[in-house]
Design a protein around this motif. Sequence first.
Motif, mmCIF file in Angstrom:
data_model
loop_
_atom_site.group_PDB
_atom_site.id
_atom_site.type_symbol
_atom_site.label_atom_id
_atom_site.label_comp_id
_atom_site.label_asym_id
_atom_site.label_seq_id
_atom_site.Cartn_x
_atom_site.Cartn_y
_atom_site.Cartn_z
ATOM 1 N N GLU A 1 -43.381 4.132 13.535
ATOM 2 C CA GLU A 1 -43.248 3.644 14.905
ATOM 3 C C GLU A 1 -42.108 2.642 15.068
ATOM 4 O O GLU A 1 -41.762 2.264 16.178
ATOM 5 C CB GLU A 1 -44.568 3.017 15.377
ATOM 6 C CG GLU A 1 -44.913 1.686 14.731
ATOM 7 C CD GLU A 1 -45.596 1.772 13.362
ATOM 8 O OE1 GLU A 1 -46.090 0.734 12.892
ATOM 9 O OE2 GLU A 1 -45.633 2.861 12.755
ATOM 10 N N ASP A 22 -40.179 9.007 17.482
ATOM 11 C CA ASP A 22 -39.847 9.288 18.879
ATOM 12 C C ASP A 22 -38.696 10.294 18.946
ATOM 13 O O ASP A 22 -38.270 10.837 17.931
ATOM 14 C CB ASP A 22 -39.519 8.005 19.635
ATOM 15 C CG ASP A 22 -38.336 7.244 19.051
ATOM 16 O OD1 ASP A 22 -37.552 7.834 18.274
ATOM 17 O OD2 ASP A 22 -38.180 6.048 19.360
ATOM 18 N N ASP A 23 -38.200 10.529 20.140
ATOM 19 C CA ASP A 23 -37.142 11.526 20.325
ATOM 20 C C ASP A 23 -35.736 10.953 20.241
ATOM 21 O O ASP A 23 -34.762 11.670 20.446
ATOM 22 C CB ASP A 23 -37.314 12.231 21.681
ATOM 23 C CG ASP A 23 -38.549 13.106 21.712
ATOM 24 O OD1 ASP A 23 -38.976 13.570 20.640
ATOM 25 O OD2 ASP A 23 -39.094 13.314 22.808
#
Length: 146
Positions: A70, A79-80
């Motif tokens: 994270e 994430d992207d």
Amino acid sequence: MFLASAQAELEFRGTVSGDVLDTSGEDDTPQVLEFRNTGKNPYNGDQEALNKGYVIFATACSGCHGHLAEGKLGPALADDYWTYPTNLEDKGLFETIFGGAAGMMGPQQGLLTQDEILHIMSWVRALHTAPEKAKKAVDTFEHKDS
């Protein structure tokens, strides 16, 4: 008569410097050899490899990237957004891990084997392509003594 190999090894370059990375080494597993010829991680999607990849990630990477990727001191990997767009491909992600990146991300060459890097990459990829498999790897690790 000299016969050339069917495939030539790809050239790997440092993500920031662009310098050629020396990937010759001691851990030439069949998977490492395949990867160095194709740029595709043969461990992607393999649950056993993902499980092993998470164990290595948890001990070698989570201090900076977070328990579940994270992000902490280092960027999020779940994430992207990718700091280096080349990391969208296996070859680029390997170059970043093996050769290091800007900031505090030093080269992992000599700290992790190339096979261990491929295992880590398989778990990181699963965060995006097979989240249920990535979660299963975490659950397996966290409940291994239960």
